[in-house]
Motif scaffolding. Structure first.
Motif, PDB file in Angstrom:
ATOM      1  N   ILE A  68     -13.519  -3.530  -1.177  1.00 48.31           N
ATOM      2  CA  ILE A  68     -12.617  -2.513  -1.733  1.00 48.31           C
ATOM      3  C   ILE A  68     -13.296  -1.782  -2.887  1.00 48.31           C
ATOM      4  CG2 ILE A  68     -10.481  -2.228  -3.061  1.00 48.31           C
ATOM      5  CD1 ILE A  68      -9.309  -4.501  -1.213  1.00 48.31           C
ATOM      6  N   ASN A  77      -4.814  -1.026   5.010  1.00 45.57           N
ATOM      7  CA  ASN A  77      -4.451  -1.580   3.703  1.00 45.57           C
ATOM      8  C   ASN A  77      -5.615  -1.610   2.725  1.00 45.57           C
ATOM      9  OD1 ASN A  77      -1.772  -1.981   4.459  1.00 45.57           O
ATOM     10  ND2 ASN A  77      -2.230  -3.980   5.332  1.00 45.57           N
ATOM     11  N   ARG A  78      -6.749  -2.139   3.157  1.00 50.52           N
ATOM     12  CA  ARG A  78      -7.899  -2.203   2.254  1.00 50.52           C
ATOM     13  C   ARG A  78      -8.462  -0.820   1.959  1.00 50.52           C
ATOM     14  NH1 ARG A  78     -12.035  -5.967   4.647  1.00 50.52           N
ATOM     15  NH2 ARG A  78     -11.220  -5.041   6.537  1.00 50.52           N
ATOM     16  N   LEU A 131     -12.605  -0.049   6.596  1.00 52.27           N
ATOM     17  CA  LEU A 131     -11.888  -1.151   5.947  1.00 52.27           C
ATOM     18  C   LEU A 131     -10.495  -1.388   6.522  1.00 52.27           C
ATOM     19  CD1 LEU A 131     -12.818  -0.726   2.162  1.00 52.27           C
ATOM     20  CD2 LEU A 131     -13.920  -2.120   3.921  1.00 52.27           C
ATOM     21  N   SER A 155      -8.751   0.702  -1.711  1.00 48.49           N
ATOM     22  CA  SER A 155     -10.023   1.215  -2.207  1.00 48.49           C
ATOM     23  C   SER A 155      -9.822   2.567  -2.896  1.00 48.49           C
ATOM     24  CB  SER A 155     -11.019   1.338  -1.057  1.00 48.49           C
ATOM     25  OG  SER A 155     -12.309   1.569  -1.538  1.00 48.49           O
ATOM     26  N   ASN A 190     -13.386  -9.419   0.436  1.00 48.48           N
ATOM     27  CA  ASN A 190     -12.501  -8.260   0.625  1.00 48.48           C
ATOM     28  C   ASN A 190     -12.367  -7.452  -0.666  1.00 48.48           C
ATOM     29  OD1 ASN A 190     -11.809  -8.426   3.403  1.00 48.48           O
ATOM     30  ND2 ASN A 190     -10.616 -10.238   2.939  1.00 48.48           N
TER      31      ASN A 190
END
Length: 189
Positions: free
Chosen positions: A27, A68-69, A65, A73, A23
């Motif tokens: 990101i 949140n991700r 993504l 990013s 993850n």
């Protein structure tokens, strides 16, 4: 033996992996993808805001993504630029960019990535029409936040609209269509 990792689309249609390192990698990869697209840049003589490929990157990263991700990013991208890496449009970098005339667009990227990520998680990017609408709303969010902030550098809000909103409407429609085609193609693949 070496264990192979599989990144897959979960039931929400978002890239997924349970490994924290994967993850983090996604990101950072997303932030670098946006940095590359930022270099597709066309300056406008009447505006401090160039036409760039960043919006496409923000939408794709956020949608793939998730909320949140995707937002993380973008935050990573902004930190890279603030630290001196030439990731902003026209190979620019530095903290001054994050408070200059185009800063509203850059900070708006965080909200935009979160929004398109949320819409993707709720499966709004799985049908062509809803995907296009989601991409367009996200693009408009970037333009609105950017224009509102740009107004503080302009003599009037109308001038900010002329420099930072109106010239980007047609491009926003085109970028939304491009993002829609890419996302729909990825989902089918």
């Amino acid at each position: 033996y070496m264990k192979t990792r599989t990144i897959y689309f979960n039931h929400q249609g978002v890239l997924s992996d349970k490994e924290r390192t994967t993850n983090i990698f996604l990101i950072i990869l997303g932030s670098l993808f946006i940095a590359i697209l930022a270099q597709i840049s066309i300056p406008l003589p009447f505006s401090p805001v160039p036409i760039t490929g960043q919006t496409v990157g923000v939408i794709l990263v956020g949608a793939l993504l998730g909320a949140n991700r995707g937002a993380l990013s973008i935050l990573c991208y902004l930190l890279e630029g603030a630290s001196g890496m030439p990731v902003f449009a026209q190979m620019k970098s530095g903290l001054h960019i994050l408070i200059g005339p185009t800063a509203g667009y850059l900070w708006g990227f965080i909200l935009a990535a979160f929004l398109i990520g949320y819409l993707s998680e709720k499966r709004f990017t799985h049908s062509f029409h809803l995907c296009f609408l989601s991409c367009l709303v996200t693009t408009l969010l970037i333009l609105i936040t950017g224009t509102i902030y740009l107004a503080s550098f302009s003599s009037s809000f109308n001038e900010a609209l002329i420099m930072g909103f109106y010239p980007f409407i047609v491009g926003g429609l085109v970028k939304s269509a491009i993002c829609t085609m890419i996302l729909i193609s990825i989902r089918k693949f």
